[in-house]
Enzyme design. Structure first.
Site, mmCIF file in Angstrom:
data_model
loop_
_atom_site.group_PDB
_atom_site.id
_atom_site.type_symbol
_atom_site.label_atom_id
_atom_site.label_comp_id
_atom_site.label_asym_id
_atom_site.label_seq_id
_atom_site.Cartn_x
_atom_site.Cartn_y
_atom_site.Cartn_z
ATOM 1 N N HIS A 50 73.537 45.402 100.148
ATOM 2 C CA HIS A 50 74.589 46.358 100.803
ATOM 3 C C HIS A 50 74.635 45.988 102.440
ATOM 4 O O HIS A 50 75.689 46.465 102.893
ATOM 5 C CB HIS A 50 74.118 47.841 100.485
ATOM 6 C CG HIS A 50 72.720 48.145 101.580
ATOM 7 N ND1 HIS A 50 71.740 48.564 100.978
ATOM 8 C CD2 HIS A 50 73.065 48.766 102.676
ATOM 9 C CE1 HIS A 50 70.874 48.992 101.988
ATOM 10 N NE2 HIS A 50 71.670 49.028 102.937
ATOM 11 N N ASP A 80 70.025 45.427 94.759
ATOM 12 C CA ASP A 80 70.475 45.637 96.135
ATOM 13 C C ASP A 80 69.386 44.501 96.858
ATOM 14 O O ASP A 80 68.976 44.705 98.054
ATOM 15 C CB ASP A 80 69.975 46.961 96.687
ATOM 16 C CG ASP A 80 70.528 47.153 97.931
ATOM 17 O OD1 ASP A 80 71.506 46.472 98.410
ATOM 18 O OD2 ASP A 80 69.924 48.012 98.698
ATOM 19 N N SER A 160 66.820 49.260 106.704
ATOM 20 C CA SER A 160 67.132 48.470 105.157
ATOM 21 C C SER A 160 67.116 47.153 105.514
ATOM 22 O O SER A 160 67.613 46.486 106.543
ATOM 23 C CB SER A 160 68.456 48.902 104.768
ATOM 24 O OG SER A 160 68.698 50.107 104.172
#
Length: 307
Positions: A50, A80, A160
């Site tokens: 992402h 992901d 992230s």
């Protein structure tokens, strides 16, 4: 802390530029950022899908300020996970020391390192906590993510793609998501899973998965009573794609899957997990009930088509 000093060089910041259309159809650049983990001194970096999907350009920066142009090697939206490559020239990057996420235990120390707000904070952000739970499943905007590590080490925006370390300084997970209003609950992808996917992305540019080709629901007593089903357990097929392995064997909506290779299944996550462990070309046997009829159906798994 020695772990932070030794591990920080293998954590990078990733700045991205994506072209977006506004309400008036004007194209404007939109910036994003995240973190990444150096997994190979040749310049391969592990991060989240992402962060880098649909980007026009990206700049990878180390904590000492060195900047590289990043090239996207491959992404996998289902997990992901993504891999980015940088051209090092004469420079070198330090690869992270990888642990074994299969050996993680609830209650052990976890350390998250990332660069959550770019270089505004002038260096990495470190948070410490414990492993709160294993094998978590969460529903996110991008789909369902399974087998996640849950930690209370705070994961800030932009963390992230960064690593989750154990107290030995080994990467045991890649931070992937957090729930802002859940008092600091964070989630990481186990490093064994992330690296398995990264290897396929580096070798093939994509992840090659076996495909059965159905959608379904786990049957409960309430569901069975409401729809007057012939079984109170198993999986109710809600759709079988016509061009899929299941569709080619004439499995259809309203069929009930009772077992796979002799093992009872109660919901789609069980069946999906079983299929993921197989290889393309493997044959599995489903016990199907249709009305009052029941019998085995052999299905040869194919490659999951590109979305």
């Amino acid at each position: 802390m020695q772990i932070v000093e030794k591990s920080s060089p293998c954590v990078v910041n990733i700045n991205t530029v994506m072209l977006m259309q506004d309400a008036y159809m004007n194209v404007t650049p939109q910036q994003g950022m995240g973190s990444g983990i150096v997994i190979d001194p040749k310049g391969y970096i592990l991060t989240n899908n992402h962060i880098v999907e649909n980007t026009q350009s990206m700049v990878v920066s180390t904590f000492d300020g060195t900047r590289f142009e990043g090239k996207l090697i491959g992404t996998d939206p289902m997990s992901d996970v993504a891999v980015v490559k940088v051209d090092l020239g004469k420079k070198k990057l330090k690869a992270a020391k990888l642990g074994d996420s299969d050996k993680i235990r609830v209650g052990q120390i976890s350390i998250a390192i990332g660069n959550p707000f770019g270089f505004m904070l002038r260096g990495p952000t470190v948070t410490v906590g414990v492993i709160s739970a294993l094998n978590r499943t969460i529903q996110a905007d991008r789909g369902v993510f399974e087998n996640l590590i849950q930690t209370d080490a705070h994961i800030n925006p932009g963390n992230s793609g960064g690593p989750l370390f154990n107290k030995a300084g080994e990467v045991i997970g890649m931070n992937s998501a957090n729930i802002p209003f859940a008092q600091g609950i964070g989630f990481s992808i186990p490093i064994n899973t992330a690296m398995r996917i990264a290897k396929e992305l580096i070798e093939h540019g994509k992840v090659i998965r076996p495909w059965l080709g159905i959608l379904g629901l786990g049957i409960t007593k309430e569901l069975a009573d409401y729809y007057n089903l012939s079984s109170t357990e198993g999986i109710l097929v809600t759709r079988a794609f016509s061009n899929s392995p299941a569709g080619q064997q004439r499995i259809t909506a309203n069929d009930i899957i009772l077992s796979v290779d002799g093992k009872k299944v109660t919901d789609m996550s069980e069946l999906a997990s079983y299929v993921r462990k197989k290889k393309i070309g493997d044959v599995i046997t489903l016990l199907i009930r249709r009305g009052n009829l029941e019998g085995p159906v052999s299905v040869r798994l194919a490659e999951t088509p590109s979305m």
